[in-house]
Design an enzyme around this catalytic site. Structure first.
Site, short mmCIF file in Angstrom:
data_model
loop_
_atom_site.label_atom_id
_atom_site.label_comp_id
_atom_site.label_asym_id
_atom_site.label_seq_id
_atom_site.Cartn_x
_atom_site.Cartn_y
_atom_site.Cartn_z
N GLY A 12 -64.38 67.23 -29.76
CA GLY A 12 -64.50 66.16 -30.98
C GLY A 12 -65.36 65.07 -30.52
O GLY A 12 -65.64 64.06 -30.70
N GLY B 269 -67.68 62.40 -32.35
CA GLY B 269 -67.03 61.30 -33.11
C GLY B 269 -67.32 60.13 -32.63
O GLY B 269 -68.29 59.66 -31.85
N GLN B 270 -66.63 58.95 -33.13
CA GLN B 270 -67.00 57.66 -32.70
C GLN B 270 -66.81 57.38 -31.39
O GLN B 270 -67.45 56.76 -30.56
CB GLN B 270 -66.21 56.46 -33.54
CG GLN B 270 -66.24 55.30 -33.17
CD GLN B 270 -65.03 54.31 -33.92
OE1 GLN B 270 -64.05 54.70 -34.29
NE2 GLN B 270 -65.41 53.16 -33.71
N ASP C 186 -67.97 70.41 -30.51
CA ASP C 186 -67.11 69.75 -31.64
C ASP C 186 -67.30 70.83 -32.80
O ASP C 186 -67.94 71.95 -32.52
CB ASP C 186 -68.25 68.54 -32.31
CG ASP C 186 -67.14 67.60 -33.16
OD1 ASP C 186 -66.89 68.28 -34.39
OD2 ASP C 186 -67.01 66.57 -32.82
N ARG D 49 -68.56 70.44 -35.51
CA ARG D 49 -69.86 70.17 -36.39
C ARG D 49 -71.17 70.01 -35.45
O ARG D 49 -70.86 69.47 -34.27
CB ARG D 49 -69.54 68.91 -37.27
CG ARG D 49 -69.43 67.99 -36.72
CD ARG D 49 -69.23 66.47 -37.58
NE ARG D 49 -69.01 65.38 -36.79
CZ ARG D 49 -68.55 64.22 -37.15
NH1 ARG D 49 -68.63 64.05 -38.59
NH2 ARG D 49 -68.32 62.93 -36.31
N ASP E 53 -64.14 74.94 -32.26
CA ASP E 53 -63.18 74.57 -33.32
C ASP E 53 -61.87 74.56 -32.54
O ASP E 53 -61.33 75.69 -32.15
CB ASP E 53 -63.11 75.71 -34.64
CG ASP E 53 -62.20 74.98 -35.57
OD1 ASP E 53 -61.09 74.47 -35.26
OD2 ASP E 53 -62.17 75.25 -36.56
N TYR F 292 -50.50 61.08 -39.54
CA TYR F 292 -51.27 61.01 -38.45
C TYR F 292 -50.47 60.39 -37.32
O TYR F 292 -50.57 60.97 -36.04
CB TYR F 292 -52.40 59.79 -38.74
CG TYR F 292 -53.30 59.57 -37.57
CD1 TYR F 292 -54.21 60.35 -36.91
CD2 TYR F 292 -53.45 58.03 -37.12
CE1 TYR F 292 -55.13 59.92 -35.89
CE2 TYR F 292 -54.27 57.50 -36.01
CZ TYR F 292 -55.10 58.54 -35.57
OH TYR F 292 -55.89 58.02 -34.61
N LYS G 241 -49.32 61.86 -33.66
CA LYS G 241 -49.51 61.05 -32.22
C LYS G 241 -48.40 61.12 -31.61
O LYS G 241 -48.22 61.31 -30.08
CB LYS G 241 -50.12 59.79 -32.40
CG LYS G 241 -51.63 60.05 -33.07
CD LYS G 241 -52.60 60.39 -31.88
CE LYS G 241 -53.93 60.52 -32.44
NZ LYS G 241 -54.79 61.40 -31.68
P1 NAD Z 1 -63.84 60.89 -35.14
O1 NAD Z 1 -63.22 61.19 -36.39
O2 NAD Z 1 -64.93 59.80 -34.98
O3 NAD Z 1 -64.17 62.14 -34.45
C1 NAD Z 1 -63.28 63.26 -34.32
C2 NAD Z 1 -64.07 64.29 -33.81
O4 NAD Z 1 -63.34 65.52 -34.23
C3 NAD Z 1 -65.11 64.63 -35.05
O5 NAD Z 1 -66.43 64.92 -34.44
C4 NAD Z 1 -64.61 66.01 -35.79
O6 NAD Z 1 -66.10 66.81 -36.34
C5 NAD Z 1 -64.13 66.42 -34.61
N1 NAD Z 1 -63.07 67.74 -35.23
C6 NAD Z 1 -62.27 67.58 -36.48
N2 NAD Z 1 -61.76 68.92 -36.40
C7 NAD Z 1 -61.99 69.51 -35.58
C8 NAD Z 1 -61.94 70.93 -35.03
N3 NAD Z 1 -60.82 71.62 -35.75
N4 NAD Z 1 -62.13 71.30 -33.94
C9 NAD Z 1 -63.25 70.62 -33.21
N5 NAD Z 1 -63.29 69.09 -33.54
C10 NAD Z 1 -62.95 68.79 -34.75
O7 NAD Z 1 -62.81 60.06 -34.27
P2 NAD Z 1 -62.72 59.04 -33.05
O8 NAD Z 1 -62.35 57.86 -33.52
O9 NAD Z 1 -63.78 59.59 -32.24
O10 NAD Z 1 -61.14 59.63 -32.46
C11 NAD Z 1 -61.15 60.49 -31.10
C12 NAD Z 1 -59.64 60.60 -30.84
O11 NAD Z 1 -59.10 59.35 -30.43
C13 NAD Z 1 -58.77 61.09 -32.08
O12 NAD Z 1 -57.52 61.74 -31.35
C14 NAD Z 1 -58.34 59.63 -32.55
O13 NAD Z 1 -56.72 60.05 -33.27
C15 NAD Z 1 -58.00 58.89 -31.46
N6 NAD Z 1 -58.12 57.50 -31.63
C16 NAD Z 1 -59.10 56.73 -32.15
C17 NAD Z 1 -59.12 55.64 -32.45
C18 NAD Z 1 -60.42 54.74 -33.12
O14 NAD Z 1 -60.03 53.68 -33.43
N7 NAD Z 1 -61.34 55.51 -33.33
C19 NAD Z 1 -57.90 54.61 -31.94
C20 NAD Z 1 -56.91 55.44 -31.73
C21 NAD Z 1 -56.89 57.00 -31.35
C1 AKB Z 2 -57.28 54.88 -37.38
O1 AKB Z 2 -57.41 53.92 -38.02
O2 AKB Z 2 -56.69 55.75 -37.89
C2 AKB Z 2 -57.64 54.62 -36.01
C3 AKB Z 2 -56.27 54.56 -35.16
C4 AKB Z 2 -56.08 53.10 -34.90
O3 AKB Z 2 -55.78 55.32 -34.54
N1 AKB Z 2 -58.60 53.79 -35.78
#
Ligand code: NAD
Ligand code: AKB
Length: 313
Positions: free
Chosen positions: A8, A11-12, A34, A36, A52, A141, A145
């Site tokens: 992943g 992503g962010q 990733d 994508r 994937d 979600y 988790k």
């Molecule tokens: P994001 O949505 O920005 O990135 C997730 C990435 O996963 C994307 O690039 C997407 O293309 C990829 N993805 C989706 N399905 C996939 C698959 N089948 N195979 C491979 N890649 C796949 O999310 P993020 O914010 O970078 O979060 C990353 C992790 O951190 C996640 O587990 C999220 O739950 C956790 N998290 C994020 C936050 C937040 O605020 N950003 C907060 C708490 C937890």
């Molecule tokens: C969301 O809002 O889904 C994420 C998180 C707090 O897990 N930023």
């Protein structure tokens, strides 16, 4: 950590964590993946391949071919998107994690798993939310988790996999836009403030949630994964937070820099219901005590840095 795999990675979190890991452990030692394709910085600074996480043999192959010893498993669907596609969210979030844990078991990798404030629910104490408390999330979600937290603990106790993790709050960052969560407003607001000096918020003015700036989130992940094993009593699902605010308070802080900025509210019932089911302020003393967690950015410091970075874009 000598050879690291990030799932992943576009992503962010992944887009910034990958770069931070490469600068610390060497560009050639961090493989970004990733489902994508990646844009510029990730492919320019090191290797990237499509992966994937639902494909267990593909994960095993990538781990084996690259002698991976540590996996940062970030691939997931976030809260708002997951609520629109619950079956797909279960598939990606649970089967993807199971596959990454299985690859870790077979190839003796350590694994990082980011849980979330979403792992809590309406029955959890919303203020000073304890590390160990009732967890009955009402979103798909959140269910993935809390199940993920348990699965990581299981793989540690049953198979000795060094699985570690954090419960992140909403993350705020200037590099990559968030991927469909409930806390996304806290990023969107900065782009709107700079572009049109106005933001229409999808959460109520008084919706208080824990938040963290991305540099702290990255530091927390690396810090936890490099902590001595003996120090960790919890190992997984550490509460971590840096600040806790409402949209109204965030807008007021932005107004200190952009006085003409205004905010109005047009509530999205789905995301409001999700936010209302999450805690408002977690107690992160276990992370502080066990591995020395401490955030660097509070609300004023984060807002100043975000506005500077986004203005420069
Ligand atoms: P994001 O949505 O920005 O990135 C997730 C990435 O996963 C994307 O690039 C997407 O293309 C990829 N993805 C989706 N399905 C996939 C698959 N089948 N195979 C491979 N890649 C796949 O999310 P993020 O914010 O970078 O979060 C990353 C992790 O951190 C996640 O587990 C999220 O739950 C956790 N998290 C994020 C936050 C937040 O605020 N950003 C907060 C708490 C937890
Ligand atoms: C969301 O809002 O889904 C994420 C998180 C707090 O897990 N930023």
């Amino acid at each position: 950590m000598k050879k690291i795999l990030v799932t992943g990675a576009t992503g962010q979190i992944g887009s910034e964590l990958t770069i931070a890991l490469r600068s610390r452990y060497g560009d050639e030692n961090v493989l970004a993946t990733d489902k994508r394709p990646a844009l510029n910085e990730l492919t320019q600074s090191g290797s990237f391949c499509l992966l994937d996480v639902r494909d267990v043999s593909a994960i095993n192959q990538v781990v084996e071919d690259n002698n991976i010893d540590t996996i940062f498993h970030l691939a997931a669907l976030l809260s708002a998107v997951a609520e629109q596609k619950p079956q797909q969210a279960w598939d990606v979030n649970m089967n993807g994690l199971l596959n990454a844990l299985e690859a870790s078991r077979k190839h003796r990798c350590a694994l990082f798993f980011p849980s979330s404030i979403a792992a809590f629910g309406t029955e959890t104490p919303p203020m000073d939310t304890p590390q160990d408390t009732i967890q009955r999330p009402t979103t798909i979600y959140g269910i993935t988790k809390v199940s993920g937290e348990l699965l990581c603990d299981y793989y540690y106790h049953r198979f000795g996999v060094d699985a570690r993790g954090l419960r992140y709050p909403g993350l705020i960052s200037s590099s990559t836009l968030p991927g469909g969560g409930t806390t996304d407003y806290a990023v969107d607001i900065f782009y709107a403030a700079i572009k049109s000096q106005h933001y229409e918020c999808f959460l109520r003015a008084d919706t208080q949630l824990d938040m963290m700036y991305m540099p702290d989130a990255i530091d927390a992940a690396i810090h936890l994964m490099t902590a001595g094993s003996q120090q960790l009593k919890h190992r997984n699902a550490f509460n971590v937070t840096a600040m806790s605010f409402t949209p109204q308070q965030l807008a007021a802080e932005i107004q200190k820099h952009i006085p003409e900025f205004t905010i109005t509210y047009s509530i999205d019932p789905l995301r409001q219901a999700i936010a209302d089911s999450w805690p408002r302020h977690m107690n992160d003393s276990a992370a502080r005590t066990e591995w020395g967690w401490q955030a660097q950015f509070d609300l004023p410091a984060m807002v100043k840095d975000m506005l500077e970075k986004i203005t420069l874009k």
